[in-house]
Design an enzyme around this catalytic site. Structure first.
Site, mmCIF file in Angstrom:
data_model
loop_
_atom_site.group_PDB
_atom_site.id
_atom_site.type_symbol
_atom_site.label_atom_id
_atom_site.label_comp_id
_atom_site.label_asym_id
_atom_site.label_seq_id
_atom_site.Cartn_x
_atom_site.Cartn_y
_atom_site.Cartn_z
ATOM 1 N N GLY A 247 39.357 91.806 -81.556
ATOM 2 C CA GLY A 247 38.123 91.322 -82.151
ATOM 3 C C GLY A 247 36.929 91.818 -81.364
ATOM 4 O O GLY A 247 37.028 92.814 -80.628
ATOM 5 N N SER A 248 35.833 91.107 -81.469
ATOM 6 C CA SER A 248 34.599 91.556 -80.836
ATOM 7 C C SER A 248 34.647 91.319 -79.322
ATOM 8 O O SER A 248 35.412 90.472 -78.828
ATOM 9 C CB SER A 248 33.424 90.782 -81.433
ATOM 10 O OG SER A 248 33.619 89.400 -81.203
ATOM 11 N N THR A 249 33.811 92.031 -78.614
ATOM 12 C CA THR A 249 33.774 91.906 -77.157
ATOM 13 C C THR A 249 33.307 90.507 -76.752
ATOM 14 O O THR A 249 33.835 89.924 -75.792
ATOM 15 C CB THR A 249 32.866 93.004 -76.568
ATOM 16 O OG1 THR A 249 33.448 94.267 -76.925
ATOM 17 C CG2 THR A 249 32.750 92.906 -75.064
ATOM 18 N N ALA A 250 32.352 89.955 -77.490
ATOM 19 C CA ALA A 250 31.854 88.618 -77.141
ATOM 20 C C ALA A 250 32.991 87.597 -77.215
ATOM 21 O O ALA A 250 33.177 86.783 -76.292
ATOM 22 C CB ALA A 250 30.726 88.223 -78.095
ATOM 23 N N GLU B 14 41.789 93.930 -77.339
ATOM 24 C CA GLU B 14 41.416 95.140 -78.088
ATOM 25 C C GLU B 14 40.063 94.830 -78.698
ATOM 26 O O GLU B 14 39.971 94.096 -79.687
ATOM 27 C CB GLU B 14 42.451 95.430 -79.184
ATOM 28 C CG GLU B 14 43.879 95.559 -78.695
ATOM 29 C CD GLU B 14 44.098 96.782 -77.834
ATOM 30 O OE1 GLU B 14 43.335 97.759 -77.953
ATOM 31 O OE2 GLU B 14 45.026 96.757 -77.007
ATOM 32 N N CYS C 4 36.982 99.728 -85.449
ATOM 33 C CA CYS C 4 36.728 99.693 -84.010
ATOM 34 C C CYS C 4 36.539 101.100 -83.476
ATOM 35 O O CYS C 4 35.736 101.320 -82.589
ATOM 36 C CB CYS C 4 37.874 98.997 -83.300
ATOM 37 S SG CYS C 4 39.473 99.701 -83.691
HETATM 38 P P1 NAD Z 1 35.622 88.405 -84.181
HETATM 39 O O1 NAD Z 1 35.502 88.576 -82.725
HETATM 40 O O2 NAD Z 1 34.561 87.680 -84.879
HETATM 41 O O3 NAD Z 1 36.976 87.630 -84.547
HETATM 42 C C1 NAD Z 1 38.245 88.145 -84.229
HETATM 43 C C2 NAD Z 1 39.258 87.014 -84.200
HETATM 44 O O4 NAD Z 1 38.995 86.168 -83.090
HETATM 45 C C3 NAD Z 1 39.191 86.102 -85.421
HETATM 46 O O5 NAD Z 1 40.494 85.677 -85.719
HETATM 47 C C4 NAD Z 1 38.323 84.951 -84.940
HETATM 48 O O6 NAD Z 1 38.525 83.767 -85.654
HETATM 49 C C5 NAD Z 1 38.786 84.820 -83.505
HETATM 50 N N1 NAD Z 1 37.798 84.296 -82.570
HETATM 51 C C6 NAD Z 1 36.452 84.406 -82.620
HETATM 52 N N2 NAD Z 1 35.895 83.843 -81.532
HETATM 53 C C7 NAD Z 1 36.922 83.388 -80.767
HETATM 54 C C8 NAD Z 1 36.987 82.716 -79.513
HETATM 55 N N3 NAD Z 1 35.898 82.421 -78.829
HETATM 56 N N4 NAD Z 1 38.202 82.412 -79.020
HETATM 57 C C9 NAD Z 1 39.345 82.742 -79.696
HETATM 58 N N5 NAD Z 1 39.329 83.346 -80.898
HETATM 59 C C10 NAD Z 1 38.130 83.688 -81.423
HETATM 60 O O7 NAD Z 1 35.825 89.888 -84.790
HETATM 61 P P2 NAD Z 1 35.955 90.329 -86.319
HETATM 62 O O8 NAD Z 1 34.585 90.437 -86.879
HETATM 63 O O9 NAD Z 1 36.974 89.523 -87.015
HETATM 64 O O10 NAD Z 1 36.577 91.798 -86.160
HETATM 65 C C11 NAD Z 1 35.801 92.924 -85.898
HETATM 66 C C12 NAD Z 1 35.803 93.224 -84.412
HETATM 67 O O11 NAD Z 1 37.123 93.555 -83.986
HETATM 68 C C13 NAD Z 1 34.953 94.437 -84.072
HETATM 69 O O12 NAD Z 1 34.301 94.181 -82.861
HETATM 70 C C14 NAD Z 1 35.974 95.534 -83.902
HETATM 71 O O13 NAD Z 1 35.553 96.609 -83.103
HETATM 72 C C15 NAD Z 1 37.094 94.780 -83.261
HETATM 73 N N6 NAD Z 1 38.361 95.487 -83.429
HETATM 74 C C16 NAD Z 1 38.898 96.119 -82.327
HETATM 75 C C17 NAD Z 1 40.072 96.860 -82.480
HETATM 76 C C18 NAD Z 1 40.677 97.593 -81.297
HETATM 77 O O14 NAD Z 1 41.803 98.054 -81.413
HETATM 78 N N7 NAD Z 1 39.990 97.717 -80.188
HETATM 79 C C19 NAD Z 1 40.705 96.935 -83.720
HETATM 80 C C20 NAD Z 1 40.126 96.273 -84.803
HETATM 81 C C21 NAD Z 1 38.961 95.541 -84.631
#
Ligand code: NAD
Length: 504
Positions: free
Chosen positions: A215-218, A237, A271
């Protein structure tokens, strides 16, 4: 941080079709007590699954891959409706998910350690043991695919899994877990639903041994901090702000075509997507012109139309984020280039789709390098362009980011290709190509793009502990027997100790 349950859901979460903006359903968050119960049962199922013969685990994974293929149409429809992906583009993702399951099935039979040269009287080796219950937290941009990579790797290596999809795109993972129900033993794979609160709870539950997060870096930062409390294994990731670097000697047509896919594919929600173009000043004008011509050929439209290349963004918030970043860049002097035939960030669409979360792909020239369009991951079809004169400048611009997920460099100069690629700090580097990913190749980021590797043999580091084992062998071997007991001797035996010692 303590393991406090997140608030129980008062109302079910709405699900929106990104192509129309209309709500089509709801899915309730999994209540906190139920999440804990699911994790308990996954923990109870772990010893038996970890002890299952590798060949049997492999058979389960292959059967699941087969079921994914059989249910391809259903999965495509769920991905289309939840994530707003164009129907023609989803089949490849379902197939990749199935291939990942099959590849990891093969991994169950691979050797898992080394025997070491040891001291006399001891044998030592390393092997791998599974972690326990792995929480797989998946993102919204490739809901089925990202979850499948995690599930395949974790299960193959003997872990049980609790998967949490994004609350915006949960239904393909829900279907996958449903398909697995008839194939895997009970509680080996289960799902929980909800947003950040549910994810946080998984990070803190003591039954969970490891968190595999995409997911996102934050969000990744928060995951790592919460997992620290219970010393869980974490893999992250995360996002990227990936450069695509074009030298003047490159095959410019091939580079332009790749760039279009790199910044508009999956409507820029990748990503590894390229969001920064670093291009030699001599070829900049012609390249950007060609880029826009090629981008104009991409059909933006309803996601159920097989002719559509570009669908909407997954959420209205993402659409607003992209608009804001483009307006910010324009307000700070960037030139905004739309593809020929487009005159606004809002593409022309049939009346049924004007409420959808669509955005026209856009190329931003001369973006100040301090603005979000250059620095932040926008997860949208926005390409920020800047020029260079020297190789050193090109490398400096490529590295002008905290992220380090991917980079793509284009040149026909073999020496430069090798040298430049070697100096690029990114977890994935493509030379004269972009976006290749296959299941045997381990991928992941560096810097703010995270740590840990998915796919390939390195996934074993994410989903297992290595264990060192020493076996003491105090028992001394008996002296070798005389190979020719009948030659020249009639009574070999214990009384012949001197000659036995001598033989040694
Ligand atoms: P997101 O960070 O909003 O959410 C990702 C997942 O994490 C979701 O299931 C969400 O519910 C959960 N989540 C959110 N905050 C959380 C927390 N504080 N603690 C635990 N879980 C939490 O990201 P998104 O918008 O769903 O996905 C897009 C992001 O994912 C982009 O930043 C993209 O670059 C990244 N991504 C990275 C890769 C990689 O291989 N590096 C692959 C695909 C997507």
């Amino acid at each position: 941080m303590t393991s406090r349950p997140h608030p129980s859901p008062a109302t079910p979460r709405p699900l929106y079709d990104p192509a129309t903006g209309e709500q089509f359903g709801t899915l309730p968050d999994t209540p906190a007590e139920q999440c804990a119960g699911i994790a308990d049962r996954a923990a109870a199922a772990f010893p038996a699954w970890a002890g299952t013969a590798p060949r049997e685990r492999a058979a389960h994974l292959r059967e699941l891959a087969g079921r994914l293929r059989q249910d391809r149409d259903g999965l495509i429809e769920r991905e289309r409706r939840d994530a707003g992906k164009p129907v023609a583009r989803i089949g490849g993702e379902v197939e990749f998910a199935a291939r990942a399951l099959e590849w990891f099935a093969g991994q169950t039979l691979q050797p898992a350690g080394e025997i070491h040269p040891g001291e006399t009287g001891v044998r030592s080796y390393t092997d791998r043991i599974p972690l326990g219950v792995v929480a797989a937290i998946a993102p919204s941009n490739y809901p089925l695919l990202m979850a499948s990579w995690k599930i395949a790797g974790a299960l193959a290596h003997g872990n049980t899994v609790v998967v949490k999809p994004s609350p915006d795109t949960p239904r393909s993972v829900q279907a996958l877990v449903g398909l697995a129900d008839g194939i895997l033993p009970p509680h080996v794979l289960s799902a929980v639903y909800g947003g950040a609160g549910t994810g946080r709870m998984l990070c803190e539950l003591p039954q969970i041994a490891a968190v595999s997060f995409t997911g996102s870096t934050a969000a990744g930062r928060d995951v790592a901090a919460r997992c620290a409390g219970s010393v869980k294994r974490v893999s992250l990731e995360l996002g990227g702000k990936n450069p695509l670097i074009v030298f003047p000697d490159a095959d410019l047509e091939a580079a332009a075509q790749a760039t279009v896919e790199a910044f508009t594919g999956n409507t820029g929600q990748m990503c590894v997507g390229a969001s920064r173009l670093v291009i030699h000043e001599h070829v900049h004008d012609a390249f950007v012109r060609r880029l826009l011509e090629l981008t104009a050929r991409r059909t933006i439209g309803p996601t159920d139309d097989p002719a559509t290349d570009l669908g909407p963004l997954t959420t209205r918030a993402a659409q607003q984020r992209v608009h804001a970043a483009v307006e910010d860049a324009a307000g700070h002097g960037a030139k905004v280039h739309l593809p020929p035939g487009h005159d606004s960030l809002q593409p022309a669409l049939p009346p049924t789709h004007t409420g959808g979360f669509y955005v026209t792909p856009v190329v931003l020239d001369d973006v100040p390098l301090t603005r979000p369009a250059w620095r932040e991951e926008l997860s949208g079809p926005v390409l920020s362009v800047t020029t260079f004169r020297t190789e050193a400048q090109a490398l400096h611009l490529a590295h002008d980011t905290d992220y380090g997920l991917s980079a793509s460099v284009w040149t026909t100069h073999a020496g430069r290709a090798e040298e430049f690629a070697r100096r690029l700090r990114a977890g994935m580097v493509w030379v004269n190509t972009w976006g290749d990913t296959e299941e045997p190749v381990s991928v992941g980021g560096i810097g703010h793009s995270g740590y840990g590797r998915e796919l390939g043999v390195r996934a074993a580091d994410q989903y297992t502990h290595t264990r060192a084992v020493w076996i003491g062998t105090p028992h001394r071997p008996e002296p070798p027997q005389d190979p020719h007991p009948s030659v020249g001797r009639t009574h070999p035996g214990p009384l012949d100790a001197d000659s036995a010692r001598h033989d040694r």
